[in-house]
Design an enzyme around this catalytic site. Sequence first.
Site, PDB file in Angstrom:
ATOM      1  N   GLU A  97     -87.772  15.468  33.887  1.00  0.00           N
ATOM      2  CA  GLU A  97     -87.076  14.380  34.574  1.00  0.00           C
ATOM      3  C   GLU A  97     -85.702  14.879  35.021  1.00  0.00           C
ATOM      4  O   GLU A  97     -85.111  15.746  34.383  1.00  0.00           O
ATOM      5  CB  GLU A  97     -86.949  13.196  33.605  1.00  0.00           C
ATOM      6  CG  GLU A  97     -86.358  11.951  34.165  1.00  0.00           C
ATOM      7  CD  GLU A  97     -87.103  11.340  35.331  1.00  0.00           C
ATOM      8  OE1 GLU A  97     -86.981  11.893  36.448  1.00  0.00           O
ATOM      9  OE2 GLU A  97     -87.773  10.324  35.159  1.00  0.00           O
ATOM     10  N   ASP A  98     -85.204  14.308  36.116  1.00  0.00           N
ATOM     11  CA  ASP A  98     -83.876  14.687  36.589  1.00  0.00           C
ATOM     12  C   ASP A  98     -82.782  13.992  35.781  1.00  0.00           C
ATOM     13  O   ASP A  98     -81.804  14.605  35.393  1.00  0.00           O
ATOM     14  CB  ASP A  98     -83.705  14.425  38.091  1.00  0.00           C
ATOM     15  CG  ASP A  98     -84.025  12.997  38.512  1.00  0.00           C
ATOM     16  OD1 ASP A  98     -84.495  12.194  37.672  1.00  0.00           O
ATOM     17  OD2 ASP A  98     -83.832  12.678  39.697  1.00  0.00           O
ATOM     18  N   ASP A 101     -81.532   7.286  32.372  1.00  0.00           N
ATOM     19  CA  ASP A 101     -80.471   6.304  32.502  1.00  0.00           C
ATOM     20  C   ASP A 101     -80.763   5.178  31.514  1.00  0.00           C
ATOM     21  O   ASP A 101     -80.541   5.318  30.323  1.00  0.00           O
ATOM     22  CB  ASP A 101     -80.486   5.852  33.969  1.00  0.00           C
ATOM     23  CG  ASP A 101     -79.316   5.002  34.363  1.00  0.00           C
ATOM     24  OD1 ASP A 101     -79.199   3.900  33.807  1.00  0.00           O
ATOM     25  OD2 ASP A 101     -78.547   5.403  35.242  1.00  0.00           O
ATOM     26  N   PHE A 150     -72.367   7.538  38.830  1.00  0.00           N
ATOM     27  CA  PHE A 150     -73.519   7.714  39.706  1.00  0.00           C
ATOM     28  C   PHE A 150     -73.455   9.124  40.284  1.00  0.00           C
ATOM     29  O   PHE A 150     -72.517   9.477  40.982  1.00  0.00           O
ATOM     30  CB  PHE A 150     -73.563   6.669  40.824  1.00  0.00           C
ATOM     31  CG  PHE A 150     -74.894   6.690  41.524  1.00  0.00           C
ATOM     32  CD1 PHE A 150     -76.009   6.138  40.923  1.00  0.00           C
ATOM     33  CD2 PHE A 150     -75.040   7.322  42.747  1.00  0.00           C
ATOM     34  CE1 PHE A 150     -77.251   6.201  41.538  1.00  0.00           C
ATOM     35  CE2 PHE A 150     -76.280   7.381  43.365  1.00  0.00           C
ATOM     36  CZ  PHE A 150     -77.386   6.812  42.760  1.00  0.00           C
ATOM     37  N   ARG A 163     -79.786  15.249  47.899  1.00  0.00           N
ATOM     38  CA  ARG A 163     -80.673  15.959  46.971  1.00  0.00           C
ATOM     39  C   ARG A 163     -80.463  17.472  47.028  1.00  0.00           C
ATOM     40  O   ARG A 163     -80.610  18.158  46.037  1.00  0.00           O
ATOM     41  CB  ARG A 163     -82.141  15.681  47.286  1.00  0.00           C
ATOM     42  CG  ARG A 163     -82.616  14.307  46.939  1.00  0.00           C
ATOM     43  CD  ARG A 163     -84.143  14.221  47.093  1.00  0.00           C
ATOM     44  NE  ARG A 163     -84.594  12.858  47.117  1.00  0.00           N
ATOM     45  CZ  ARG A 163     -84.806  12.113  46.043  1.00  0.00           C
ATOM     46  NH1 ARG A 163     -84.586  12.610  44.858  1.00  0.00           N
ATOM     47  NH2 ARG A 163     -85.233  10.873  46.163  1.00  0.00           N
TER      48      ARG A 163
END
Length: 176
Positions: A97-98, A101, A150, A163
């Site tokens: 996973e990047d 959260d 963020f 990205r």
Amino acid sequence: MKEKVRIFLPEHEVNDRIAEIAKKISEDFAGKEVHLICILKGSVFFMCELAKRITVPVTMDFMSVSSYGNDTKSSGVVKIVKDLDEPLEGKDVLVVEDIIDSGRTLSYLIEILKQRNPASLRLCTLLDKPDRRVKQVDVDYTCFNIPDEFVVGYGLDYAQKYRNLPFVGIVEFVEE
């Protein structure tokens, strides 16, 4: 409002940490083959860099799960956009996973994947925001714990932009 991106984790720091995590994964999976599951779209950059550095045999599959849309906060509504192409039964699986959260998406996804009977199921993330956690998620490999900002770059986006940045940056909104 216009957005500006400030470098948070420079490219060399990200690459060095990925190499460290890949070494640990290679040690933990010694003598086995690890089946990487890339959570699209954000994790593709991270998974490719990670896979290049893992020294045990690697297979890959891709899954797309969404809970953001074009917002900066998770909506809490999880939807599988693309499912896996291969069965997981008997495989040593590492979900890549990047960012983690709230944990809602991963918690949901892990439960689905467990039902597919892998030999083992572990989780690896580039970034973890523990301060935002709403659902408990056990992360086996974390490159960086980050504050509640963020972030974009290295696969992470804001409304499909940024990205391709080779670093992790913080999005700042400025008046035009």
